[in-house]
Scaffold this active site. Structure first.
Site: not given
Ligand code: S3P
Length: 432
Positions: A22, A27, A94, A122, A167, A169, A320, A347, A351
């Site tokens: 995913k 990306r 997210g 979130r 993180s 993200q 995750d 999340k 969780r």
């Molecule tokens: C992800 C980063 C993680 C993960 C999410 C996917 C990503 O989140 O939990 O399912 O693709 O960069 P965080 O960056 O908030 O930890």
């Protein structure tokens, strides 16, 4: 409401091919859209989250063709996106919200991002703070630090940002904005989070620097960029989806499963270390490299598992997978402690709460803590009605728990698995 009923089953045998990763799928579409030329993506995950990313870029004028084996993205270059005519719908995702915000911060047009109820609750302050510091004009429409987010044009400057959370993200949003900045940008995080952005952006032609510090913190940096160029991307199978079958194979008596084509990038593969620490019989077959992402087939055999501690720098590498690790802990002998994982609270659901509530419903002694949970394993699980709260990972983790429980287990709102693994229940029932 859709429900799925799961009955106990042992002796799982066969081969499983999990869908594309995913994080890497998101990306590939994002970077392909802001690159010049064509990006061909093989084994793209057609889950709802990644479809949200596709729709957002289509709304900004990017042509994306669906092919049998994947996607073709007709990128228009770093400055080729056009202003969306309506709010960009990020659904439950997210990753779409936070990474796209970094890209939108560098555009010469205004945009609004909004998602479903879970997404819009979130925290977005974690990207708004660094992006604002770079000069972006980004605000929470409801002034509550959450989406909807409104992003307006602003000149971006390079920064060196110390992120309070590990993180990917957050890191990725800053690096993507950094492509559009007038100077170098870097992000230091307390522990290394998944590095797919660094690996893939480098492949598209960005100048990336990655440093792992002695204390375990990590810095990723990017230079201002003139142009990215379309690439061929081969997406490995998603270890987060493979995790359910790894657990099922280890936990269900007499089982032997080969899970094929799984990405085992060390920044993602913490669950494999945990399985090994718990005494799981895991063999890696056919280890190879797929476009810079280490990949292998994973053979798992039924094993008597024991409790363990999951903590520290390992947490971002398995964040995750904690719901399914908790299910393994419930079936293992002894106590498992999960700590340093307060990120679980933000999340798709909280969780810490949704995992421990459902474990308790199945008769397991599980205690939520401020930053994780304590699980006393070894008692036979009993079938129960599981509330997924529309969280895909809760639905899938407890479907596996249902295989191991006495009596029947009902997963509420089971359709939420579409977010990351639409074929999950079909694959689960195909294992004889
Ligand atoms: C992800 C980063 C993680 C993960 C999410 C996917 C990503 O989140 O939990 O399912 O693709 O960069 P965080 O960056 O908030 O930890």
């Amino acid at each position: 409401m859709s429900v799925k009923t799961i009955y106990p089953r042992a002796g799982l045998k066969g081969e499983v091919r999990v869908p594309g990763d995913k994080s890497i799928s998101h990306r590939s579409v994002m970077f392909g859209s802001i690159a010049l030329g064509t990006t061909e993506i093989t084994n793209f995950l057609q889950g709802a989250d990644c479809l949200s990313t596709i729709h957002c870029f289509q709304k900004m004028g990017i042509e994306i063709e669906k092919k049998k084996e994947g996607l073709v993205v007709h990128g228009r270059g770093l400055y080729g996106l056009s202003a969306p005519k309506e709010t960009l719908n990020v659904g439950n995702s997210g990753t779409t919200t936070r990474l796209l915000s970094g890209i939108l911060a560098g555009q010469g047009f205004a945009s609004v991002l909004s998602g479903d109820e879970s997404l819009n609750s979130r925290p977005m302050g974690r990207i708004m703070t660094p992006l604002s510091r770079m000069g972006a004009h980004i605000e929470s429409v409801g002034s509550n630090g959450c989406a909807p987010l409104k992003i307006e044009p602003g000149a971006l400057h390079g920064i060196s940002y110390q992120s309070p959370v590990a993180s990917a993200q957050v890191k990725s949003a800053i690096l993507l904005a950094g492509l559009y900045a007038d100077g170098d940008t870097s992000v230091t995080e307390p522990a290394l989070s998944r590095n797919h952005t660094e690996l893939m952006l480098g492949g598209f032609g960005a100048e990336i620097v990655s440093v792992l510090h002695e204390d375990g913190s990590a810095t990723a940096g990017v230079r201002p960029c003139k142009q990215l160029y379309g690439q061929r991307i081969l997406v490995p199978g998603d270890i987060s989806s493979a995790a359910y079958f790894i657990a099922a194979g280890l936990l269900s008596q007499g089982s032997e499963l080969l899970i094929c084509n799984v990405g085992i990038n060390p920044t993602r593969a913490g669950i494999l270390k945990v399985c090994e620490a718990m005494g799981g019989d895991i063999t890696y077959v056919n280890c190879r490299d797929m476009g810079g992402e280490p990949t292998a087939d994973i053979l798992v055999r039924f094993s008597e598992l024991r409790g363990t501690t999951v903590e520290g720098r390992m947490i971002p590498t398995l964040i995750d997978e904690i719901p399914i690790i908790a299910v393994m802990a419930a079936c293992a002998k002894g106590t498992t402690v999960i700590k340093d994982a307060a990120e679980l609270k933000v999340k798709e659901t909280n969780r810490i709460d949704t995992v421990t509530e459902n474990l308790k419903a199945m008769g397991c002694d599980a205690t939520p803590t401020e930053d994780g949970m304590i699980i006393e394993g070894g008692k036979k699980l009993v079938g129960a009605r599981i509330r997924s709260y529309l969280d895909h990972r809760i639905a899938m983790a407890f479907a596996v728990a249902g295989l191991l429980a006495e009596g029947e287990t009902v997963i509420e709102d089971s359709q939420c698995v579409d977010v990351s693994y639409p074929e999950f229940f079909d694959t689960l029932s195909s294992l004889t």
